[in-house]
Motif scaffolding. Structure first.
Motif, short mmCIF file in Angstrom:
data_model
loop_
_atom_site.label_atom_id
_atom_site.label_comp_id
_atom_site.label_asym_id
_atom_site.label_seq_id
_atom_site.Cartn_x
_atom_site.Cartn_y
_atom_site.Cartn_z
N SER A 101 0.83 -1.20 0.00
CA SER A 101 0.00 0.00 0.00
C SER A 101 0.86 1.25 0.00
O SER A 101 1.92 1.31 0.64
CB SER A 101 -0.90 0.02 1.23
OG SER A 101 -1.52 1.28 1.38
N SER A 103 -0.05 4.02 1.41
CA SER A 103 -0.22 4.67 2.71
C SER A 103 -0.04 3.68 3.85
O SER A 103 -0.15 2.47 3.69
CB SER A 103 -1.62 5.30 2.82
OG SER A 103 -1.81 6.25 1.81
N LEU A 108 -4.86 4.85 6.29
CA LEU A 108 -5.96 4.19 5.57
C LEU A 108 -7.22 4.10 6.42
O LEU A 108 -8.32 4.37 5.94
CB LEU A 108 -5.51 2.80 5.12
CG LEU A 108 -4.42 2.76 4.05
CD1 LEU A 108 -3.96 1.31 3.84
CD2 LEU A 108 -4.90 3.35 2.74
N LYS A 111 -9.54 6.91 6.60
CA LYS A 111 -10.32 7.11 5.38
C LYS A 111 -11.31 5.97 5.15
O LYS A 111 -11.95 5.91 4.10
CB LYS A 111 -9.38 7.22 4.17
CG LYS A 111 -8.36 8.33 4.25
CD LYS A 111 -9.00 9.70 4.12
CE LYS A 111 -7.95 10.79 4.00
NZ LYS A 111 -8.54 12.12 3.84
N VAL A 113 -10.57 2.69 4.99
CA VAL A 113 -9.97 1.48 4.39
C VAL A 113 -9.41 0.65 5.53
O VAL A 113 -8.33 0.93 6.06
CB VAL A 113 -8.88 1.84 3.37
CG1 VAL A 113 -8.28 0.57 2.77
CG2 VAL A 113 -9.44 2.73 2.27
N LEU A 153 -5.65 3.55 -2.07
CA LEU A 153 -4.53 3.33 -1.18
C LEU A 153 -3.55 4.51 -1.15
O LEU A 153 -2.61 4.49 -0.36
CB LEU A 153 -3.77 2.06 -1.59
CG LEU A 153 -4.58 0.78 -1.67
CD1 LEU A 153 -3.69 -0.39 -2.07
CD2 LEU A 153 -5.30 0.49 -0.35
N GLY A 168 -11.92 5.54 0.87
CA GLY A 168 -10.55 5.98 1.05
C GLY A 168 -10.27 7.40 0.60
O GLY A 168 -9.12 7.83 0.61
#
Length: 374
Positions: A101, A103, A108, A111, A113, A153, A168
């Protein structure tokens, strides 16, 4: 069957594609196994500029490709979660690819995710960029989950897959966290979230610093790989929240990245010669109206930034933390002076804002979670 494109990513993934689309176009092509692939070419200049919390992305291609595979392993840990996909190549053979990923987990989840979106055995499509140094490693920009939803991501980037719902992009509310509708009376001592920042621009490096930078190998030398703690001044260049805690004669500054902790002494030491160097250094603070002024010396952390720029233990860091007139914003200004590696002082600036209900999350780092063998 010959591939009509000879780009590095096509050869790396073993996929034949009939043509390339423009960076702004959307076109679907099919490889010889009938799999639908959307081929996109981007440059870093066409993507939003987003700062990295951990390390650079120089090892990855600027081209974005889609692959499809089945998840066989999940490492949902900081600094970068990794999904291992079983992908069929053009010869019908199975290959394992690690999708790292862009991030960190902590970015994540803010957001929306979360790790529960991904399951062993799940078939997904991934928009990725291949590593130029680590065979089998891909940098993930977005994941199509197979249910009409995509998980982004990379913060600040646009969704890759058309006609799919997006997770995300926007922050989600923190559940069950205490909130305060008006933070004006809370002063400095609370959790702050990054609003924006400004770096020093081109660094005025000495010849000694340039020589050090030439020998820096990110994969071998970057502390991120082994979850090593990050020190001053790099720890301050973070996109994750920070918190100030009043401890009387000290102010503790918690930094979510790397579970960092800075201790700011509000009374000078009787004999600073007895204070040992450390990666966070020795910080002394004082109040000037609504501004906390901090001077940090004795930092033994060897880097100025994530690109391997050297700093010496003689660096002095002058900081000012100033509360905004609305009581809910905080301006950080820093001047860094290093007689060994900088020809002149450099300046940095960050704006933080108070977000009701925000917390400092555990870092929960997994060694080599970015795909490098330990």
């Amino acid at each position: 069957m010959e591939c009509s494109i000879k780009s590095n990513i096509v050869k790396t993934l073993g996929i034949c594609i009939n043509s390339v689309i423009s960076p702004t176009g959307n076109l679907f092509k099919t490889n010889k196994f009938g799999r639908t692939i959307k081929y996109l070419l981007y440059t870093l200049l066409t993507l939003p500029a987003v700062g990295s919390t951990h390390h650079s992305r120089a090892e990855f291609s600027n081209e974005i490709e889609e692959i499809e595979g089945q998840i066989v392993e999940i490492a949902w840990r900081n600094p970068h979660p990794v999904l291992t996909l079983n992908v069929s190549n053009d010869a019908g053979e199975s290959e394992l690819w690690e999708v790292e990923s862009w991030s960190a987990v902590n970015q994540l989840v803010r957001k929306g995710v979360v790790g529960d979106l991904f399951q062993i055995g799940q078939t997904v499509r991934a928009a990725v960029r291949p590593s130029n140094r680590r065979p089998g490693t891909l940098l993930g920009e977005s994941i199509s989950l197979g249910d009409g939803t995509q998980a982004v991501l990379r913060p600040g980037s646009d969704p890759v897959f058309p006609d799919e719902a997006v997770i995300g992009i926007n922050a989600v509310a923190e559940p069950n966290n205490p909130t305060n509708e008006n933070g004006q009376d809370m002063g400095l001592f609370r959790v702050w979230s990054l609003a924006d920042r400004e770096g020093p621009g081109e660094l005025p490096l000495t010849p000694a610093a340039l020589a050090k930078q030439e020998s820096f190998d990110e994969l071998a030398d970057h502390p991120m790989w082994n979850c090593d703690p990050v020190g001053m001044p790099v720890i301050m260049d973070t996109t994750l929240p920070v918190e100030f805690i009043d401890e009387g004669q000290q102010i503790h500054m918690r930094i979510e990245q790397s579970d960092g902790l800075r201790i700011i002494d509000m009374q000078p030491a009787n004999n600073e010669l007895t204070i040992s160097n450390s990666i966070m250094g020795h910080s002394v603070g004082k109040w000037e109206n609504n501004t906390l002024i901090v001077i940090t010396t004795k930092s033994s952390y060897p880097y100025l930034d994530d690109n391997g720029t050297a700093k010496s233990e003689n660096m002095r860091i002058d900081e000012r933390f100033t509360l905004g007139s609305d009581g809910n914003t905080l301006l950080w200004e820093a001047t860094l002076t290093d007689p060994v590696y900088l020809e002149q002082p450099i300046s940095m600036r960050m704006n933080w804002e108070w977000v009701s209900g925000e917390i400092i999350r555990p870092w929960d780092c997994l060694e080599s979670s970015s795909g490098r063998e330990p």
